[in-house]
Design a protein around this motif. Structure first.
Motif, PDB file in Angstrom:
ATOM      1  N   LYS A 128      -4.270  -1.587 -12.506  1.00 49.81           N
ATOM      2  CA  LYS A 128      -4.829  -0.703 -12.068  1.00 49.81           C
ATOM      3  C   LYS A 128      -5.404  -2.038 -12.426  1.00 49.81           C
ATOM      4  O   LYS A 128      -5.005  -3.622 -13.123  1.00 49.81           O
ATOM      5  N   GLY A 129      -6.506  -2.380 -11.637  1.00 45.85           N
ATOM      6  CA  GLY A 129      -8.005  -4.471 -11.457  1.00 45.85           C
ATOM      7  C   GLY A 129      -6.598  -4.094 -10.265  1.00 45.85           C
ATOM      8  O   GLY A 129      -8.070  -5.284  -9.674  1.00 45.85           O
ATOM      9  N   SER A 130      -5.856  -3.850  -9.499  1.00 49.46           N
ATOM     10  CA  SER A 130      -5.831  -4.542  -8.019  1.00 49.46           C
ATOM     11  C   SER A 130      -6.693  -3.938  -7.495  1.00 49.46           C
ATOM     12  O   SER A 130      -7.391  -2.743  -7.398  1.00 49.46           O
ATOM     13  N   ILE A 131      -6.887  -4.754  -6.091  1.00 53.20           N
ATOM     14  CA  ILE A 131      -7.211  -5.004  -4.698  1.00 53.20           C
ATOM     15  C   ILE A 131      -6.900  -4.732  -3.955  1.00 53.20           C
ATOM     16  O   ILE A 131      -6.131  -6.199  -3.454  1.00 53.20           O
ATOM     17  N   ILE A 132      -7.462  -4.230  -3.049  1.00 53.92           N
ATOM     18  CA  ILE A 132      -6.914  -4.052  -1.062  1.00 53.92           C
ATOM     19  C   ILE A 132      -7.940  -4.430  -0.262  1.00 53.92           C
ATOM     20  O   ILE A 132      -8.840  -3.624  -0.552  1.00 53.92           O
ATOM     21  N   LEU A 133      -7.739  -5.528   0.431  1.00 55.86           N
ATOM     22  CA  LEU A 133      -8.887  -6.195   1.454  1.00 55.86           C
ATOM     23  C   LEU A 133      -8.028  -5.559   3.377  1.00 55.86           C
ATOM     24  O   LEU A 133      -7.532  -6.317   3.423  1.00 55.86           O
ATOM     25  N   GLU A 134      -8.475  -4.360   3.785  1.00 57.94           N
ATOM     26  CA  GLU A 134      -8.072  -4.707   4.340  1.00 57.94           C
ATOM     27  C   GLU A 134      -8.655  -4.840   5.703  1.00 57.94           C
ATOM     28  O   GLU A 134     -10.223  -4.756   5.938  1.00 57.94           O
ATOM     29  N   THR A 153      -7.837   0.579  17.711  1.00 54.02           N
ATOM     30  CA  THR A 153      -6.832   0.035  15.743  1.00 54.02           C
ATOM     31  C   THR A 153      -8.241  -0.129  15.207  1.00 54.02           C
ATOM     32  O   THR A 153      -7.436   0.144  13.923  1.00 54.02           O
ATOM     33  N   LYS A 154      -8.926  -0.979  14.651  1.00 50.28           N
ATOM     34  CA  LYS A 154      -9.936  -1.064  14.019  1.00 50.28           C
ATOM     35  C   LYS A 154     -10.663  -0.014  13.298  1.00 50.28           C
ATOM     36  O   LYS A 154     -10.689   0.600  11.958  1.00 50.28           O
ATOM     37  N   ALA A 155     -10.715   1.157  14.100  1.00 51.07           N
ATOM     38  CA  ALA A 155     -11.294   2.619  13.438  1.00 51.07           C
ATOM     39  C   ALA A 155     -10.007   3.031  12.723  1.00 51.07           C
ATOM     40  O   ALA A 155     -10.439   3.618  11.480  1.00 51.07           O
ATOM     41  N   PHE A 156      -8.921   3.227  13.290  1.00 49.99           N
ATOM     42  CA  PHE A 156      -7.402   3.324  11.971  1.00 49.99           C
ATOM     43  C   PHE A 156      -7.633   2.841  11.004  1.00 49.99           C
ATOM     44  O   PHE A 156      -7.639   3.375  10.145  1.00 49.99           O
ATOM     45  N   LEU A 157      -7.905   1.905  11.461  1.00 52.23           N
ATOM     46  CA  LEU A 157      -8.041   1.308   9.455  1.00 52.23           C
ATOM     47  C   LEU A 157      -9.216   1.202   9.278  1.00 52.23           C
ATOM     48  O   LEU A 157      -8.913   1.403   7.754  1.00 52.23           O
ATOM     49  N   LEU A 158      -9.920   1.747   9.841  1.00 54.04           N
ATOM     50  CA  LEU A 158     -11.193   1.799   8.372  1.00 54.04           C
ATOM     51  C   LEU A 158     -10.980   3.338   7.908  1.00 54.04           C
ATOM     52  O   LEU A 158     -11.418   3.432   6.995  1.00 54.04           O
ATOM     53  N   SER A 159      -9.899   4.214   8.998  1.00 57.60           N
ATOM     54  CA  SER A 159     -10.847   5.382   8.211  1.00 57.60           C
ATOM     55  C   SER A 159      -8.995   5.814   7.194  1.00 57.60           C
ATOM     56  O   SER A 159      -9.236   6.155   6.191  1.00 57.60           O
ATOM     57  N   TYR A 160      -8.335   4.824   7.039  1.00 59.42           N
ATOM     58  CA  TYR A 160      -6.723   4.932   6.519  1.00 59.42           C
ATOM     59  C   TYR A 160      -7.067   4.162   5.404  1.00 59.42           C
ATOM     60  O   TYR A 160      -7.057   4.638   4.073  1.00 59.42           O
ATOM     61  N   SER A 161      -7.798   3.155   5.454  1.00 55.52           N
ATOM     62  CA  SER A 161      -9.016   2.343   4.297  1.00 55.52           C
ATOM     63  C   SER A 161      -9.841   3.057   3.424  1.00 55.52           C
ATOM     64  O   SER A 161      -9.622   3.677   2.660  1.00 55.52           O
ATOM     65  N   ARG A 162     -10.110   3.634   3.665  1.00 56.03           N
ATOM     66  CA  ARG A 162     -11.471   5.545   3.223  1.00 56.03           C
ATOM     67  C   ARG A 162     -10.827   6.035   2.459  1.00 56.03           C
ATOM     68  O   ARG A 162     -11.222   6.874   1.342  1.00 56.03           O
ATOM     69  N   VAL A 175      -9.946  -0.382  -3.122  1.00 58.05           N
ATOM     70  CA  VAL A 175      -9.259  -0.249  -1.221  1.00 58.05           C
ATOM     71  C   VAL A 175     -11.131  -0.800  -0.448  1.00 58.05           C
ATOM     72  O   VAL A 175     -11.586   0.301  -0.132  1.00 58.05           O
ATOM     73  N   THR A 176     -10.813  -2.073  -0.230  1.00 55.81           N
ATOM     74  CA  THR A 176     -12.199  -2.150   0.146  1.00 55.81           C
ATOM     75  C   THR A 176     -11.900  -2.359   1.793  1.00 55.81           C
ATOM     76  O   THR A 176     -10.986  -3.041   2.781  1.00 55.81           O
ATOM     77  N   ALA A 177     -12.077  -1.514   2.538  1.00 54.08           N
ATOM     78  CA  ALA A 177     -12.387  -2.319   4.726  1.00 54.08           C
ATOM     79  C   ALA A 177     -13.629  -3.087   4.705  1.00 54.08           C
ATOM     80  O   ALA A 177     -14.533  -2.737   4.670  1.00 54.08           O
ATOM     81  N   VAL A 178     -12.843  -4.418   5.107  1.00 51.19           N
ATOM     82  CA  VAL A 178     -14.496  -5.234   5.750  1.00 51.19           C
ATOM     83  C   VAL A 178     -14.448  -5.506   7.205  1.00 51.19           C
ATOM     84  O   VAL A 178     -13.437  -5.238   7.945  1.00 51.19           O
TER      85      VAL A 178
END
Length: 255
Positions: A128-134, A153-162, A175-178
């Motif tokens: 809990k509290g961990s952060i993922i930045l894609e 590739t970035k559309a894949f990463l955005l969809s995966y992250s969301r 999880v945050t998509a940048v």
């Protein structure tokens, strides 16, 4: 029993945005920063400027066997991952048929498959509290001719992250998509232009910088934001692509 070390794992850390995240996370009071990229000399040079203990892993993440190496190193380390930053990636500007098939496949492996694979490796080591930045791109918001495979590739990463953002809510992991626009002070643009035979992308008005993107996206991630558009152009791009049909936008970007 020894307490678990709190670490941050940063891919693409040898330069640009990855290095900017490493400098920011150096202030977080972590036990270690794990810096991952292909170039050992660049990683060592960066580590020498940081106060947190660094572990440098010179790995080409487009190679599946190196994901196994990373997974084994993490399993042996008795660590808890507080931050994962997937910043490794590259692009090619130009018609996909004019780019090397192997280079396009390597792009998919690094930008999409490696990011996904590393994320799945790291999730069991998070709490809990961990952060993922894609690190995706505003190119993820629509199909873009002359950036065809990169945008995909970035559309894949955005969809995966969301989707992952929702999946991991019950664990308290964010999880945050940048999704930035061009970042002017990295090697990305220069490398991407190597295949730009028609000089389609020469001027980058509105380009941002790595420090700004890292600072704004880390702040957004800490607040629980699912998708971060850290600059004016990416913010507007996200709005426009939600309104105008993508076939029209793709035609407009054809050049």
């Amino acid at each position: 029993m020894n307490p678990k070390k709190k670490i941050a794992l940063i891919t693409g850390a040898s330069s640009g945005l990855g290095a900017a995240y490493a400098r920011l996370l150096d202030r977080e009071g972590l036990d270690e920063l794990w810096l991952v990229a292909r170039r050992a000399d660049r990683l060592t040079k960066l580590a020498e400027t940081l106060t947190t203990t660094c572990r440098c892993l010179p790995l080409d993440l487009a190679q599946e066997t190196n994901l196994d190496v990373l997974e084994q190193a993490l399993a042996a380390a008795n660590c808890q991952i507080a931050y994962l930053v997937n910043a490794a990636g590259f692009g090619c500007i130009g018609l996909s048929r004019e780019c090397s098939r192997k280079k396009l496949q390597e792009m998919v492996k690094l930008n999409a498959l490696a990011a996904m694979g590393i994320t799945e490796i790291c999730i069991p080591l998070m709490t809990k509290g961990s952060i993922i930045l894609e690190v995706a791109s505003c190119a993820a918001f629509q199909p873009i001719p002359n950036l065809t495979v990169y945008a995909a590739t970035k559309a894949f990463l955005l969809s995966y992250s969301r989707a992952l953002h929702v999946e991991l809510q019950d664990l308290g992991i964010n999880v945050t998509a940048v999704c930035p626009f061009w970042i002017k002070d990295t090697e990305f643009v220069a490398k991407a232009r190597e295949t730009d035979k028609r000089q389609i992308y020469q001027d980058m008005p509105g380009a941002t910088n790595a420090k700004h993107v890292a600072e704004k996206s880390l702040k957004a991630a800490k607040s629980g934001t699912a998708v971060c558009t850290p600059d004016t152009v990416s913010f507007l791009h996200r709005i426009i692509t939600a309104i105008i049909p993508h076939r029209l936008l793709a035609q407009a970007c054809k050049g």
